[in-house]
Scaffold this motif. Structure first.
Motif, PDB file in Angstrom:
ATOM      1  N   LEU A   1       0.987  -1.128   0.055  1.00  0.00           N
ATOM      2  CA  LEU A   1       0.022  -0.067   0.008  1.00  0.00           C
ATOM      3  C   LEU A   1       1.007   1.168   0.047  1.00  0.00           C
ATOM      4  CD1 LEU A   1      -2.937   0.923   0.027  1.00  0.00           C
ATOM      5  CD2 LEU A   1      -2.975   0.599   2.656  1.00  0.00           C
ATOM      6  N   SER A   2       2.028   1.163   0.799  1.00  0.00           N
ATOM      7  CA  SER A   2       2.732   2.536   0.754  1.00  0.00           C
ATOM      8  C   SER A   2       3.633   2.591  -0.552  1.00  0.00           C
ATOM      9  CB  SER A   2       3.851   2.231   2.011  1.00  0.00           C
ATOM     10  OG  SER A   2       4.607   1.100   1.998  1.00  0.00           O
ATOM     11  N   ALA A   3       3.906   1.524  -1.451  1.00  0.00           N
ATOM     12  CA  ALA A   3       4.505   1.582  -2.627  1.00  0.00           C
ATOM     13  C   ALA A   3       3.512   2.487  -3.616  1.00  0.00           C
ATOM     14  CB  ALA A   3       4.755   0.187  -3.150  1.00  0.00           C
ATOM     15  N   ILE A   4       2.119   2.065  -3.357  1.00  0.00           N
ATOM     16  CA  ILE A   4       1.138   3.140  -4.403  1.00  0.00           C
ATOM     17  C   ILE A   4       1.002   4.306  -3.663  1.00  0.00           C
ATOM     18  CG2 ILE A   4      -1.212   2.902  -5.227  1.00  0.00           C
ATOM     19  CD1 ILE A   4      -1.483  -0.105  -4.215  1.00  0.00           C
TER      20      ILE A   4
ATOM     21  N   PHE B   1      -4.183  -0.553 -14.038  1.00  0.00           N
ATOM     22  CA  PHE B   1      -3.341   0.582 -13.160  1.00  0.00           C
ATOM     23  C   PHE B   1      -2.040   0.748 -13.559  1.00  0.00           C
ATOM     24  CE2 PHE B   1      -2.313  -2.679 -10.059  1.00  0.00           C
ATOM     25  CZ  PHE B   1      -1.001  -2.273  -9.966  1.00  0.00           C
ATOM     26  N   VAL B   2      -1.884   2.330 -13.667  1.00  0.00           N
ATOM     27  CA  VAL B   2      -0.140   2.449 -13.675  1.00  0.00           C
ATOM     28  C   VAL B   2       0.163   3.472 -12.709  1.00  0.00           C
ATOM     29  CG1 VAL B   2      -0.610   4.590 -15.550  1.00  0.00           C
ATOM     30  CG2 VAL B   2       1.506   3.320 -15.412  1.00  0.00           C
ATOM     31  N   LEU B   3       1.363   3.365 -12.004  1.00  0.00           N
ATOM     32  CA  LEU B   3       1.905   4.493 -11.153  1.00  0.00           C
ATOM     33  C   LEU B   3       3.074   4.762 -11.425  1.00  0.00           C
ATOM     34  CD1 LEU B   3       1.417   1.819  -7.980  1.00  0.00           C
ATOM     35  CD2 LEU B   3      -0.313   3.644  -8.740  1.00  0.00           C
ATOM     36  N   GLY B   4       3.182   6.178 -11.444  1.00  0.00           N
ATOM     37  CA  GLY B   4       4.404   7.051 -11.894  1.00  0.00           C
ATOM     38  C   GLY B   4       4.328   8.272 -11.144  1.00  0.00           C
ATOM     39  N   SER B   5       5.657   8.898 -11.029  1.00  0.00           N
ATOM     40  CA  SER B   5       5.691  10.222 -10.427  1.00  0.00           C
ATOM     41  C   SER B   5       7.021  10.557 -10.843  1.00  0.00           C
ATOM     42  CB  SER B   5       5.491  10.135  -8.802  1.00  0.00           C
ATOM     43  OG  SER B   5       6.591   9.240  -8.182  1.00  0.00           O
ATOM     44  N   MET B   6       7.237  12.038 -10.538  1.00  0.00           N
ATOM     45  CA  MET B   6       8.478  12.614 -11.156  1.00  0.00           C
ATOM     46  C   MET B   6       9.793  12.116  -9.800  1.00  0.00           C
ATOM     47  SD  MET B   6       8.587  14.376 -13.861  1.00  0.00           S
ATOM     48  CE  MET B   6      10.018  15.413 -13.624  1.00  0.00           C
ATOM     49  N   GLY B   7      10.814  12.102 -10.495  1.00  0.00           N
ATOM     50  CA  GLY B   7      11.980  11.859  -9.749  1.00  0.00           C
ATOM     51  C   GLY B   7      12.395  10.233  -9.804  1.00  0.00           C
ATOM     52  N   PHE B   8      13.579   9.993 -10.027  1.00  0.00           N
ATOM     53  CA  PHE B   8      14.354   8.626  -9.931  1.00  0.00           C
ATOM     54  C   PHE B   8      15.685   8.757  -9.252  1.00  0.00           C
ATOM     55  CE2 PHE B   8      16.194   5.093 -11.985  1.00  0.00           C
ATOM     56  CZ  PHE B   8      15.463   4.058 -11.747  1.00  0.00           C
ATOM     57  N   ASP B   9      15.768   7.789  -8.255  1.00  0.00           N
ATOM     58  CA  ASP B   9      16.965   8.177  -7.402  1.00  0.00           C
ATOM     59  C   ASP B   9      16.993   9.763  -7.206  1.00  0.00           C
ATOM     60  OD1 ASP B   9      17.189   5.339  -7.626  1.00  0.00           O
ATOM     61  OD2 ASP B   9      18.557   5.119  -8.975  1.00  0.00           O
ATOM     62  N   LYS B  10      18.415  10.147  -7.571  1.00  0.00           N
ATOM     63  CA  LYS B  10      18.719  11.574  -7.508  1.00  0.00           C
ATOM     64  C   LYS B  10      18.467  12.566  -8.669  1.00  0.00           C
ATOM     65  CE  LYS B  10      20.641  11.101  -3.102  1.00  0.00           C
ATOM     66  NZ  LYS B  10      19.507  11.640  -2.106  1.00  0.00           N
TER      67      LYS B  10
END
Ligand SMILES: CC(C)(COP(=O)(O)OP(=O)(O)OC[C@H]1O[C@@H](n2cnc3c(N)ncnc32)[C@H](O)[C@@H]1OP(=O)(O)O)[C@@H](O)C(=O)NCCC(=O)NCCS
Length: 156
Positions: A45-48, A71-80
């Motif tokens: 749940l926290s990953a979502i 569904f698809v889950l995405g957001s801005m930022g990958f590592d640094k």
């Protein structure tokens, strides 16, 4: 004599993910990801929520009426890299696979991330997941760096 028309299946609509979709998304992920092996062990749940709660969230659902088809889950930022968008999780329910739903979800997620300023969108694909690799390739992704998880079992 004309044959009666078959009842039309309602179209699958895409919508931004909302908190009301969380339980169904968690259940669908548990159904399609093998959470006993990497990279799916972090499914939760926290990953979502990490993506959904993010300022620049790019989470979409595919709905067949009230039913979650994908569904698809995405957001801005990958590592640094704050300028990269990350498409991390995607799934189509087994009974809806092969109908182009995941492709529509990838396009919606990438469009949202591009609008948020992403200079690129990155996703990782497990080496045996040929379906996911085909999905990403057909949506403009190209294979880049490969990382192999080496495991040293503890001797008993
Ligand atoms: C990967 C997955 C999301 C694809 O969903 P889908 O809705 O069936 O995909 P689509 O119908 O949109 O197909 C998109 C493209 O991928 C290809 N593809 C999909 N499944 C495939 C398969 N099993 N084998 C080969 N190619 C496949 C399609 O042919 C299509 O290619 P095209 O655009 O050139 O015609 C789905 O199989 C799934 O949910 N798998 C389990 C979860 C998972 O592994 N997610 C990825 C890791 S987070």
């Amino acid at each position: 004599m004309s044959t009666p028309a078959a009842p039309e299946r309602p179209a699958i609509d895409l919508a931004p993910m909302a908190a009301t979709h969380l339980a169904d998304a968690l259940a669908l992920g548990r159904q399609v990801y093998d959470t006993s092996v990497k990279p799916y062990t972090s499914w939760s749940l926290s990953a979502i929520a990490r993506h959904l709660d993010s300022e620049a969230s790019a989470c979409w659902v595919a709905l067949d009426g009230d039913r979650l088809a994908g569904f698809v889950l995405g957001s801005m930022g990958f590592d640094k890299r704050s300028d990269w968008g990350n498409l991390e999780w995607i799934a189509s329910a087994p009974e809806y696979q092969g109908q182009g739903i995941a492709s529509r979800l990838v396009k919606a997620c990438c469009a949202t991330l591009t609008e948020a300023g992403a200079s690129a969108v990155v996703t990782d694909v497990e080496s045996r997941n040929t379906a996911s690799a085909a999905l990403m390739r057909s949506n403009g992704f190209e294979a880049s760096v490969s990382v192999t998880l080496f495991v040293r079992e503890t001797p008993r």
